[in-house]
Write a protein that holds these residues in place. Structure first.
Motif, short mmCIF file in Angstrom:
data_model
loop_
_atom_site.label_atom_id
_atom_site.label_comp_id
_atom_site.label_asym_id
_atom_site.label_seq_id
_atom_site.Cartn_x
_atom_site.Cartn_y
_atom_site.Cartn_z
N MET A 92 58.56 -27.79 -7.78
CA MET A 92 58.70 -27.37 -9.16
C MET A 92 58.20 -25.93 -9.28
SD MET A 92 57.43 -29.24 -12.64
CE MET A 92 58.70 -30.47 -12.51
N ALA A 93 58.91 -25.10 -10.00
CA ALA A 93 58.52 -23.69 -10.19
C ALA A 93 57.41 -23.57 -11.22
CB ALA A 93 59.73 -22.88 -10.63
N ARG A 94 56.61 -22.53 -11.07
CA ARG A 94 55.53 -22.26 -12.03
C ARG A 94 55.82 -20.93 -12.71
NH1 ARG A 94 50.64 -25.03 -11.52
NH2 ARG A 94 49.58 -23.16 -12.24
N TYR A 95 55.41 -20.81 -13.96
CA TYR A 95 55.65 -19.61 -14.74
C TYR A 95 54.38 -19.19 -15.46
CZ TYR A 95 60.56 -20.63 -14.00
OH TYR A 95 61.77 -20.88 -13.42
N ARG A 96 54.27 -17.90 -15.73
CA ARG A 96 53.15 -17.34 -16.48
C ARG A 96 53.71 -16.67 -17.72
NH1 ARG A 96 48.70 -14.99 -13.49
NH2 ARG A 96 50.24 -15.10 -11.87
N LYS A 97 53.02 -16.81 -18.84
CA LYS A 97 53.45 -16.15 -20.07
C LYS A 97 53.33 -14.64 -19.90
CE LYS A 97 52.82 -17.77 -24.41
NZ LYS A 97 52.09 -18.19 -25.61
N LYS A 98 54.37 -13.90 -20.27
CA LYS A 98 54.35 -12.45 -20.17
C LYS A 98 53.31 -11.88 -21.13
CE LYS A 98 59.24 -11.98 -19.07
NZ LYS A 98 60.52 -11.42 -19.50
#
Length: 89
Positions: free
Chosen positions: A1-7
């Protein structure tokens, strides 16, 4: 599963209090109104804000945020403080 960070994005926000409710209503404009339907006499009012997701009610203590597209929405104080930090400089 990919992980993302809020810009990292700077937003404008103001905390809703009895002293700021009218200033915030003016700031938000036509998409906000004082909500008193079903609120007992003497109880704190709420601010109804028309958001992209529909009408949301803001309580005293909530922060009203102006998003990157100029939209307004309320955010509970605990969520706001966990998500945002003051911009300095």
């Amino acid at each position: 599963m990919a992980r993302y960070r809020k810009k990292p994005v700077e937003i404008e926000a103001r905390q809703l209090t009895p002293e700021t409710v009218h200033d915030i209503k003016q700031w938000v404009g036509a998409s906000a109104r004082i909500h008193t339907d079903g609120v007992p006499l003497g109880a704190p009012v709420k601010l109804a804000i028309h958001t992209l997701e529909g009408v949301m009610l803001a309580d005293f203590g909530d922060f009203i945020i102006q998003g990157v597209q100029g939209e307004f929405y309320p955010c509970r104080e605990d969520i706001f403080r966990a998500t945002y930090e003051a911009v300095t400089g």
